[in-house]
Design a protein around this motif. Structure first.
Motif, PDB file in Angstrom:
ATOM      1  N   TYR A  63       6.854  -2.990  10.507  1.00 32.41           N
ATOM      2  CA  TYR A  63       5.849  -2.397   9.628  1.00 32.41           C
ATOM      3  C   TYR A  63       6.059  -0.888   9.553  1.00 32.41           C
ATOM      4  N   PRO A  64       5.789  -0.280   8.409  1.00 30.33           N
ATOM      5  CA  PRO A  64       5.949   1.175   8.264  1.00 30.33           C
ATOM      6  C   PRO A  64       4.826   1.909   8.969  1.00 30.33           C
ATOM      7  N   VAL A  65       5.148   3.063   9.549  1.00 29.91           N
ATOM      8  CA  VAL A  65       4.151   3.806  10.306  1.00 29.91           C
ATOM      9  C   VAL A  65       3.146   4.498   9.396  1.00 29.91           C
ATOM     10  N   SER A  66       3.499   4.699   8.128  1.00 28.56           N
ATOM     11  CA  SER A  66       2.596   5.375   7.202  1.00 28.56           C
ATOM     12  C   SER A  66       2.817   4.874   5.779  1.00 28.56           C
ATOM     13  N   ARG A  67       1.942   5.289   4.904  1.00 21.60           N
ATOM     14  CA  ARG A  67       2.077   4.941   3.489  1.00 21.60           C
ATOM     15  C   ARG A  67       3.144   5.788   2.802  1.00 21.60           C
ATOM     16  N   MET A 100      11.857   7.658   2.491  1.00 22.15           N
ATOM     17  CA  MET A 100      13.189   7.070   2.488  1.00 22.15           C
ATOM     18  C   MET A 100      13.854   7.246   1.123  1.00 22.15           C
ATOM     19  N   ALA A 101      13.106   6.980   0.047  1.00 24.07           N
ATOM     20  CA  ALA A 101      13.662   7.054  -1.305  1.00 24.07           C
ATOM     21  C   ALA A 101      14.059   8.472  -1.681  1.00 24.07           C
ATOM     22  N   SER A 102      13.373   9.467  -1.089  1.00 26.67           N
ATOM     23  CA  SER A 102      13.654  10.863  -1.447  1.00 26.67           C
ATOM     24  C   SER A 102      15.026  11.329  -0.969  1.00 26.67           C
ATOM     25  N   GLU A 157       0.803  -1.225   0.000  1.00 22.54           N
ATOM     26  CA  GLU A 157       0.000   0.000   0.000  1.00 22.54           C
ATOM     27  C   GLU A 157       0.839   1.281   0.000  1.00 22.54           C
ATOM     28  N   GLN A 158       2.135   1.165  -0.075  1.00 24.38           N
ATOM     29  CA  GLN A 158       2.982   2.361  -0.076  1.00 24.38           C
ATOM     30  C   GLN A 158       2.676   3.246  -1.281  1.00 24.38           C
ATOM     31  N   GLU A 159       2.590   4.535  -1.013  1.00 21.41           N
ATOM     32  CA  GLU A 159       2.253   5.494  -2.068  1.00 21.41           C
ATOM     33  C   GLU A 159       3.518   5.906  -2.810  1.00 21.41           C
TER      34      GLU A 159
END
Length: 364
Positions: A134-138, A144-146, A62-64
């Motif tokens: 688990y990631p705290v948000s989408r 991280m990638a930015s 579900e990551q945006e």
């Protein structure tokens, strides 16, 4: 009087470290984020993690972020880990599975499994987390990638533990907080020395330039901190400290299991670069002798000087670590910082002593 002078010198060393830690405590998140959406690979190594994967794979899916793949590595599991991976992969072409079977030379070695996963990745930018995280948000993946750029090829994130009732939970989270304060501060000061695999990113170019994990491939632990210690420089590291990019996992519920985990983690410290071992060793010993000498000086005729030194050091600690705790969403730990520190100091000393006579354990 000599005892007081020695105590004062130790306290000054302590304060110098806290001034170093202020580099992170008062650091504002970098605005130098790339707007480009490069393809990335999320890499997760799992050993007997069927239940965690059922909960966490959907959160990664579900990551945006517009273009990413998920490399799921089954590290010779004996539960339903592979079945869970295959069930999700059937309905999501972004998921790639690497099924690792035991290799006689690298049996139960996470680094061997990760190496196969990295080779399977089709993207240069790699973002790592664990199956029980688990990631705290989408926005975790995008944030991280930015941080990647042509110069910044290694990204240090924060891997936190869930808040639960009980003293052990607070001790574990305090140790995690202090570890993060240190590795973020050292990195900001131009001397990066470690990161945590629960939330870490680097490029495949950096991985191959440093021959992967080959220099420590037979050490069970250290796929994260030993690699960072070897590959990180003052120029190629970026920090990702935005709360939306945190990851969380469940801490150990039993003290014995936590001690075993810490013994495994601390066993890699002896392989750090000499300057890092010296700096970290001086910090831990400084904390130990601060408390020992501080208490001893309270029973001398100069107790009021000792009390003043203790007050000044604790005040500095509360300001700097308290600010860092707020930044990392660990505010509930601030009130009893001295108590947690004292408990942790003696726990760490006992682990170091115990580790000196033991062989390395397997990662799972």
């Amino acid at each position: 009087m000599v005892l007081l002078y020695v105590f004062g010198a130790i306290a000054l060393i302590n304060c110098a470290y806290y001034l170093l830690f202020s580099k992170f405590s008062f650091l504002k998140p970098s605005k130098k984020n790339t707007s480009e959406k490069h393809s990335v690979s999320v890499i997760v190594c799992a050993k007997n993690e069927a239940e965690n994967l059922k909960k966490h794979i959907p959160l990664w899916q579900e990551q945006e972020y517009p273009n990413f793949e998920i490399i799921l590595i089954n590290d010779a599991s004996v539960d339903e880990t592979l079945d869970v991976m295959e069930a999700f992969a059937e309905n999501d072409p972004r998921i790639q599975i690497v099924n690792v079977k035991n290799n006689e030379a690298f049996w139960a070695n996470k680094k061997y499994a990760l190496t196969l996963g990295i080779k399977r990745s089709k993207n240069t930018r790699l973002i790592f987390t664990d199956a029980d995280c688990y990631p705290v948000s989408r926005a975790w993946l995008a944030t991280m990638a930015s941080k990647f750029s042509e110069e910044k090829q290694l990204i240090l994130g924060y891997g936190a533990y869930e808040k639960q009732p009980g003293l052990l939970n607070k001790i574990i989270r305090f140790e995690t907080l202090m570890t993060a304060v240190q590795y973020f501060s050292y990195a900001e000061a131009g001397t990066p020395y470690m990161g945590v695999g629960r939330n870490l990113a680097y490029t495949s170019n950096l991985y191959y330039e440093n021959n992967g994990f080959m220099s420590h491939i037979k050490i069970p632990s250290g796929d994260d901190d030993l690699f960072v210690n070897e590959a990180a420089t003052s120029k190629n590291v970026a920090l990702c400290i935005e709360p939306k990019a945190f990851t969380y996992s469940l801490p150990k519920q039993k003290k014995k299991k936590w001690i075993i985990q810490k013994k495994r983690h601390y066993s890699t410290a002896k392989l750090y670069k000499p300057k890092h071992r010296l700096l970290l060793g001086a910090y831990y010993l400084g904390n130990l002798f601060f408390w020992l000498l501080g208490i001893a000086n309270l029973f001398t005729e100069f107790w009021y000087f000792a009390l003043a030194i203790i007050f000044i050091r604790l005040l500095l600690q509360y300001i700097i670590i308290g600010t860092a705790a707020k930044k990392l969403k660990e505010q509930d730990l601030v009130l009893l910082i001295p108590f947690y520190e004292l408990f942790l100091v003696f726990t760490q000393i006992s682990i170091f002593i115990s580790n000196s006579g033991e062989k390395n354990a397997q990662w799972k």
